[in-house]
Design a protein around this motif. Structure first.
Motif, short mmCIF file in Angstrom:
data_model
loop_
_atom_site.label_atom_id
_atom_site.label_comp_id
_atom_site.label_asym_id
_atom_site.label_seq_id
_atom_site.Cartn_x
_atom_site.Cartn_y
_atom_site.Cartn_z
N GLU A 186 85.10 -101.24 36.74
CA GLU A 186 86.10 -100.62 35.88
C GLU A 186 86.87 -101.70 35.14
N GLY A 187 86.94 -101.59 33.82
CA GLY A 187 87.68 -102.57 33.05
C GLY A 187 87.43 -102.37 31.57
N THR A 188 88.12 -103.18 30.77
CA THR A 188 87.95 -103.12 29.32
C THR A 188 86.80 -104.05 28.95
N TYR A 189 85.58 -103.51 28.92
CA TYR A 189 84.38 -104.29 28.68
C TYR A 189 83.62 -103.74 27.47
N VAL A 190 82.86 -104.61 26.83
CA VAL A 190 81.82 -104.18 25.90
C VAL A 190 80.65 -103.68 26.74
N ALA A 191 80.08 -102.54 26.35
CA ALA A 191 79.00 -101.93 27.15
C ALA A 191 77.67 -102.63 26.86
N VAL A 192 77.43 -103.73 27.55
CA VAL A 192 76.17 -104.47 27.45
C VAL A 192 75.44 -104.33 28.78
N GLU A 193 74.25 -103.76 28.75
CA GLU A 193 73.53 -103.45 29.97
C GLU A 193 73.27 -104.70 30.81
N GLN A 194 72.88 -105.81 30.17
CA GLN A 194 72.58 -107.02 30.92
C GLN A 194 73.82 -107.54 31.65
N LEU A 195 74.99 -107.41 31.03
CA LEU A 195 76.22 -107.86 31.69
C LEU A 195 76.56 -106.95 32.86
N ARG A 196 76.30 -105.64 32.73
CA ARG A 196 76.51 -104.73 33.85
C ARG A 196 75.61 -105.12 35.02
N VAL A 197 74.36 -105.45 34.71
CA VAL A 197 73.42 -105.89 35.75
C VAL A 197 73.91 -107.19 36.38
N ASN A 198 74.40 -108.12 35.55
CA ASN A 198 74.91 -109.39 36.06
C ASN A 198 76.08 -109.17 37.03
N ARG A 199 76.98 -108.23 36.68
CA ARG A 199 78.11 -107.95 37.58
C ARG A 199 77.62 -107.40 38.91
N ALA A 200 76.69 -106.43 38.82
CA ALA A 200 76.16 -105.84 40.05
C ALA A 200 75.49 -106.90 40.92
N GLN A 201 74.71 -107.78 40.29
CA GLN A 201 74.03 -108.83 41.05
C GLN A 201 75.02 -109.81 41.67
N ALA A 202 76.06 -110.17 40.92
CA ALA A 202 77.04 -111.13 41.44
C ALA A 202 77.76 -110.58 42.67
N PHE A 203 78.17 -109.30 42.60
CA PHE A 203 78.85 -108.70 43.74
C PHE A 203 77.89 -108.52 44.92
N ALA A 204 76.63 -108.14 44.62
CA ALA A 204 75.65 -107.95 45.69
C ALA A 204 75.32 -109.27 46.38
N ARG A 205 75.16 -110.34 45.58
CA ARG A 205 74.86 -111.64 46.17
C ARG A 205 76.01 -112.14 47.04
N ALA A 206 77.24 -111.93 46.56
CA ALA A 206 78.39 -112.36 47.35
C ALA A 206 78.45 -111.62 48.68
N LYS A 207 78.17 -110.31 48.64
CA LYS A 207 78.18 -109.52 49.88
C LYS A 207 77.05 -109.94 50.81
N LEU A 208 75.86 -110.14 50.23
CA LEU A 208 74.72 -110.54 51.06
C LEU A 208 74.95 -111.91 51.68
N LYS A 209 75.55 -112.81 50.91
CA LYS A 209 75.86 -114.13 51.44
C LYS A 209 76.85 -114.03 52.60
N GLY A 210 77.86 -113.16 52.44
CA GLY A 210 78.83 -112.97 53.52
C GLY A 210 78.19 -112.39 54.77
N ILE A 211 77.29 -111.40 54.56
CA ILE A 211 76.59 -110.81 55.71
C ILE A 211 75.75 -111.86 56.42
N GLY A 212 75.07 -112.70 55.63
CA GLY A 212 74.25 -113.75 56.23
C GLY A 212 75.07 -114.74 57.04
N LEU A 213 76.23 -115.16 56.49
CA LEU A 213 77.09 -116.11 57.21
C LEU A 213 77.64 -115.49 58.49
N LEU A 214 78.06 -114.22 58.38
CA LEU A 214 78.61 -113.55 59.55
C LEU A 214 77.54 -113.36 60.62
N ALA A 215 76.35 -112.91 60.18
CA ALA A 215 75.26 -112.72 61.14
C ALA A 215 74.86 -114.04 61.80
#
Length: 366
Positions: free
Chosen positions: A175-204
């Motif tokens: 949610e935010g004031t963004y230009v609707a660019v599909e590749q940037l939406r994918v980049n955001r999803a990947q960045a958040f997913a990678r951060a979460k996966l990295k955290g899960i890996g460190l915790l595990a």
């Protein structure tokens, strides 16, 4: 601490301001989110080029806001979204495909901002060439309305748009004031997913190290007790019973480790990444469990029993065909023994479906 491990915590906000003579000035600041507190790691202003910017900031995710010459912004009566009629008010007789558009609304009006695609694409490509990943693109200073007020003297005025651009991504996500660019939406999803996966890996990894250490200490202790009891020629019946009890406890711990999937040689980080890579982009996940507990069997045995070599996934998708395509892609993996749908339900309000699937992995010996 666990929340900090599971989220995107560091992001650089960048304002690229184009002067009337075409000269570009770059103002930027790097934000770090820790324990619900924002801190400024690095900030700079008046940079003359992307190359100059890259010399002062480490490669990583960016939130960009463009201001100044080249951006068209018009205020119109409040509308819900961008349609051909609205676009004609902003860009009469122009081809909308040649522009990136941004829609921002307050209580009374809508503000439509536009910039030529080739200009924005060229700028984002320049950042990518320097090793940066663009997560969002905003036009004009409307991002400031989405940011918290800063204490006086905490940040220079020139850096406020850059701060706001990074703030809305770190705190708002999608949610935010963004230009609707599909590749940037994918980049955001990947960045958040990678951060979460990295955290899960460190915790595990941390949990696994603690468990292995405890198991080693326990095993060493009990092994020494076995040697002492075996060497004693006058061991009593009670001492022999104690020895057998210790051996039984060791066996239970060994079975627990095996049942929980802590042994076996499977690289779960790789398997998770492979499952996510083939998942359709328009699907969303709500649960991702590795070796989940078998609740029914656990109640029957009065002890925790885990479904070894199994991955349980819950999420939502727009239609069943999207889920079927993902299941076919999963079954095609040579390390997957089987994949089945546990349940599928359709939401009558929007027609989307919620699902749960189970992926059975092959044993590492196979």
């Amino acid at each position: 601490m666990i929340q900090d491990l599971m989220r995107l915590s560091t992001l650089t906000g960048v304002q690229v301001h184009t002067e009337k003579d075409g000269q570009k000035l770059i103002h930027a600041c790097t934000l770090k989110l820790s324990k619900a507190q924002l801190a400024f790691e690095h900030q700079d202003k008046g940079l003359k080029s992307v190359v100059h910017f890259a010399k002062n900031f480490k490669p990583g995710p960016l939130a960009i806001v463009l201001t100044g010459k080249g951006i068209i912004t018009k205020k119109i009566d409040k509308v819900q979204g961008l349609d051909p009629q609205v676009l004609n008010q902003v860009l009469p007789n122009a081809n909308p495909d040649h522009f990136y558009l941004q829609h921002y609304s307050n209580e009374e009006y809508s503000f439509i901002s536009a910039i030529r695609r080739n200009e924005a694409d060229e700028l984002m490509a320049a950042f990518r060439e320097q090793g940066f990943m663009v997560l969002s693109l905003s036009l004009d200073a409307f991002v400031l309305d989405d940011a918290m007020e800063l204490k006086e003297g905490q940040l220079e005025e020139e850096l406020l748009p850059a701060y706001a651009a990074a703030f809305q991504v770190l705190l708002g996500g999608t949610e935010g004031t963004y230009v609707a660019v599909e590749q940037l939406r994918v980049n955001r999803a990947q960045a958040f997913a990678r951060a979460k996966l990295k955290g899960i890996g460190l915790l595990a990894g941390l949990v696994l190290m603690v468990l292995l250490l405890l198991n080693f200490v326990g095993y060493s202790y009990y092994s020494e007790q076995v040697k002492l009891l075996s060497a004693a020629s006058n061991s009593s019946t009670a001492e022999i019973g104690k020895l057998r009890g210790q051996e039984k406890e060791i066996g239970k711990k060994t079975e627990l480790i095996k049942a929980a999937g802590w042994t076996g040689g499977l690289n779960y980080a790789y398997l998770c990444d492979a499952l996510m890579a083939c998942m359709p982009a328009k699907m969303s996940l709500q649960e991702f469990s590795i070796n989940p507990a078998d609740e029914e069997l656990s109640r029957a045995r009065h002890e925790m029993v885990y479904q070894n070599r199994q991955v349980k996934v819950r999420g939502a998708c727009r239609d069943a065909s999207m889920l079927n395509n993902w299941i076919f892609a999963i079954r095609a993996k040579d390390w997957v023994e089987g994949c089945k749908i546990l349940n599928y339900a359709i939401n009558p309000d929007d027609g989307s479906g919620s699902f749960a699937i189970a992926v059975q992995l092959k044993a590492h010996e196979e």
